[in-house]
Design a protein around this motif. Sequence first.
Motif, PDB file in Angstrom:
ATOM      1  N   TYR A 159       0.860  -1.178   0.000  1.00  0.00           N
ATOM      2  CA  TYR A 159       0.000   0.000   0.000  1.00  0.00           C
ATOM      3  C   TYR A 159       0.904   1.238   0.000  1.00  0.00           C
ATOM      4  N   SER A 160       0.536   2.200  -0.807  1.00  0.00           N
ATOM      5  CA  SER A 160       1.354   3.402  -0.952  1.00  0.00           C
ATOM      6  C   SER A 160       0.537   4.624  -0.556  1.00  0.00           C
ATOM      7  N   SER A 161       1.155   5.493   0.240  1.00  0.00           N
ATOM      8  CA  SER A 161       0.526   6.756   0.641  1.00  0.00           C
ATOM      9  C   SER A 161       1.464   7.898   0.292  1.00  0.00           C
ATOM     10  N   GLN A 162       0.850   9.031  -0.064  1.00  0.00           N
ATOM     11  CA  GLN A 162       1.649  10.161  -0.530  1.00  0.00           C
ATOM     12  C   GLN A 162       1.125  11.455   0.079  1.00  0.00           C
ATOM     13  N   ALA A 163       2.056  12.304   0.490  1.00  0.00           N
ATOM     14  CA  ALA A 163       1.731  13.635   1.003  1.00  0.00           C
ATOM     15  C   ALA A 163       2.548  14.662   0.231  1.00  0.00           C
ATOM     16  N   GLN A 164       2.165  15.917   0.390  1.00  0.00           N
ATOM     17  CA  GLN A 164       2.833  16.986  -0.357  1.00  0.00           C
ATOM     18  C   GLN A 164       3.075  18.175   0.569  1.00  0.00           C
ATOM     19  N   ILE A 165       4.281  18.737   0.455  1.00  0.00           N
ATOM     20  CA  ILE A 165       4.687  19.875   1.280  1.00  0.00           C
ATOM     21  C   ILE A 165       4.976  21.053   0.368  1.00  0.00           C
ATOM     22  N   ALA A 166       4.386  22.220   0.693  1.00  0.00           N
ATOM     23  CA  ALA A 166       4.680  23.464  -0.033  1.00  0.00           C
ATOM     24  C   ALA A 166       5.838  24.157   0.682  1.00  0.00           C
ATOM     25  N   THR A 167       6.856  24.528  -0.077  1.00  0.00           N
ATOM     26  CA  THR A 167       8.058  25.121   0.518  1.00  0.00           C
ATOM     27  C   THR A 167       8.058  26.640   0.489  1.00  0.00           C
ATOM     28  N   GLY A 168       7.372  27.247  -0.498  1.00  0.00           N
ATOM     29  CA  GLY A 168       7.384  28.702  -0.617  1.00  0.00           C
ATOM     30  C   GLY A 168       8.645  29.257  -1.225  1.00  0.00           C
ATOM     31  N   ILE A 169       9.506  28.384  -1.788  1.00  0.00           N
ATOM     32  CA  ILE A 169      10.777  28.848  -2.356  1.00  0.00           C
ATOM     33  C   ILE A 169      10.554  29.539  -3.692  1.00  0.00           C
TER      34      ILE A 169
ATOM     35  N   GLN B 197       6.480   9.871  -0.272  1.00  0.00           N
ATOM     36  CA  GLN B 197       5.744   8.639  -0.535  1.00  0.00           C
ATOM     37  C   GLN B 197       6.383   7.496   0.251  1.00  0.00           C
ATOM     38  N   TYR B 198       5.525   6.647   0.811  1.00  0.00           N
ATOM     39  CA  TYR B 198       6.020   5.496   1.562  1.00  0.00           C
ATOM     40  C   TYR B 198       5.151   4.291   1.239  1.00  0.00           C
ATOM     41  N   ASP B 199       5.807   3.143   1.021  1.00  0.00           N
ATOM     42  CA  ASP B 199       5.114   1.892   0.707  1.00  0.00           C
ATOM     43  C   ASP B 199       5.239   0.952   1.899  1.00  0.00           C
ATOM     44  N   ALA B 200       4.130   0.350   2.276  1.00  0.00           N
ATOM     45  CA  ALA B 200       4.113  -0.597   3.392  1.00  0.00           C
ATOM     46  C   ALA B 200       3.048  -1.645   3.146  1.00  0.00           C
ATOM     47  N   GLU B 201       3.090  -2.699   3.981  1.00  0.00           N
ATOM     48  CA  GLU B 201       2.123  -3.783   3.831  1.00  0.00           C
ATOM     49  C   GLU B 201       0.780  -3.445   4.465  1.00  0.00           C
ATOM     50  N   ASP B 202       0.720  -2.341   5.217  1.00  0.00           N
ATOM     51  CA  ASP B 202      -0.516  -1.915   5.864  1.00  0.00           C
ATOM     52  C   ASP B 202      -0.850  -0.495   5.408  1.00  0.00           C
ATOM     53  N   PRO B 203      -2.066  -0.219   4.961  1.00  0.00           N
ATOM     54  CA  PRO B 203      -2.386   1.121   4.452  1.00  0.00           C
ATOM     55  C   PRO B 203      -2.301   2.196   5.533  1.00  0.00           C
TER      56      PRO B 203
END
Length: 719
Positions: free
Chosen positions: A39-49, A176-182
């Motif tokens: 299972y893969s989960s993804q987040a996004q960070i805004a840097t303001g650069i 992004q991180y992949d693991a066996e548990d969502p």
Amino acid sequence: MELSKFIKLLLKHKYTLIAIPVIAVIITYFLVRNQPDVYSSQAQIATGIVDQTQQVLNSENPQESKISQEFSNLIEMMRSKKMLDQVSYRLIIHDLTSDKPYRKPSPLLTQLTPDARKHALAVYNDLYKRRTSLSLFNPDQNGLNKLLESMRYDDKSLLKTLTIYRADNSDFINVQYDAEDPELSAYVVNALCKEFIDYYTLIVKENQRKAVDFLSKLLNDKQDSLAAKTAALRQYKIHNRVLNLSEQAKSLYGQLADFETRKEEAQKSVISTEAAIRKIDGQFDPKDRQYLESSLNRINTQITEVDEQLNAANREYIENNFDEQYKARVDSLNEVFTAKLHQSSDKYILNPLAAKQNLVDNKITLQTQNVLAKNSISSIDKELSRLNSKFDKLVPHEAVVGSYEKAIEIAQEEYMVLLSKYNQISMEASYSVQLKQVVTAMPGLPQSSKKMLLVIIGGIVSFVFCVVVLFIIFMLDDSVKSPKELANRTKIPVLGYLNLLNNSVIDFKKIWDTNDGSGQTQLFKNLLRSIRFEIDNEMAGDKILLVNSISPAEGKSLLAISLAYSRAVVNQKVLLIDGNFENSGITQTVHPKLYIEDYLKGKIGIEELQTANLLNVWGNRGGDISLFEIVTEAEAQVKFKALREYFDIIIIESSALTTLNRSKEWVQVSDKVVAVFEAGQDLTETLKPNINYLKTIREKFIGWVLNKVPSDAEAKKKS
């Protein structure tokens, strides 16, 4: 050519190229079939650069290299052990305190006693709050680190499936991180983003606070320094009665320039009035008057004389009754008289006695002006001295005041720069950090299975590995496989080659007397005919042919017997001699009735030679002996010369050149020499001396015969 050889090598090992990938595919399948879903989960960070909507203070567009560097720093900070340790602590604390851990407890975790679990939980919480890593030098913390590793919560395990990258050229960083548990994959991503943003905000604010404090202290120091320098300048001006040094100096300099101008004008007046007075005095000189009076007396005398001449001429003119001849003289004298009168009038006008009173008045005026000018020069000099003295007193003050003003200017510039920097840092510190998580990771769906892909990759990798190994073997293989390679590498001609036969026993009678046989046998027969033809051309009437080789067991006996039989089938009288005392292969195979030793010692008579068949074989009794140990070289030459009368060709097989003189002695009694070389051998350094020896007997050595060459059909059969 090299490519075709490599392709033949691959075809030769085609079953290996098929079997190994199939085995690899099967093994890979059994290894990956029980793998859990990912299972893969993804987040996004805004840097303001690079996001202009978040740029408040800095409106400049930074260079792309600097932007890339900033993103690289942020990504590496997120991947750092410090950040991952915080996530590891949160994961293990959750599993230690929750009834539903993210992962099945490891054997090491299940072995913990309640006290040990309580102790581990306290240590993890303390390290999490202090943002410090486990010390592997501490046995207790080293055990806690092994506990993290057993649960695969340590930084190295997290990095295996953690992906952090900048989204194209945008302002966002994807995590992004992949693991066996969502839930585990989402928790790791959100925890890492939160810990990173908190830590980054903390260090940025701390650095800004330190910068503000430092700049505030430095700004106060610079302000005090500027005030001290300003007060010192003010006290110096008061003490030395300096109001405005630059204006005072400018005023004095203007006065000095004005008085210098007046002095120059007075000096010019003195010089000019003295010259005018001298000129007037010159006009009152008696010598000048005497010169003028004497000049007037001379003119008057001339006028009197002309007047007398004119009167005489008039009388003559009248007396001669106004004769025109005298009229011209009268007119001429009148003109002369008039001219003299005019001259006398001019001399009288320039007389200095006529303007004497004016000259006296002018002289008095000029003398008065001269005295005034001389007196004014002295007063001007006094004023100049006073002004120069006053100006000289200002010079030291100018240097001191200038140094004070320069120091004040530098201090003021430093103060203004620090003030600007302080205002900027203070304003930046009042704003919040631009980093923020704009996309929160959610438990995702299972990713598409990679099991089949891994199976395919396993097969492809194993196949490529086999091809690479075969290619390395092919490149490292320095053996001779073809007549062309043998000729190129030894620089000696190749008469032909013989293909490799699978038969353990070769029936030469069957080969030559019938047309039946396999393709290999027919090829062998044709190649042998070609070699026989080449040898006949090289023999050119000679009858003794020596068959030799560099190393033993390269096929000398096969070639000698084959050549002998091929000559016999064309009704030539052939004598085959086994001269290999080391390994009497022909003798052991044919079991002849006659031996070469008997002939050399005179035990075989002429009648036996005369009654010889088409194919005759002489063996040897073997032993540790050589040709010239049986008879001398001269006797051997005589014996073999006699054989030429009874046989069409004499074929001798000798021992290999590695037996040194035992082989070379047979070369002395032979007309021509042919060497057999077995295919698949490397031309090593041990073979080169014997090859060089063959080159030294080029008048006898006619070339190579390459033996045991696999045919294309044979290669296909073996593969």
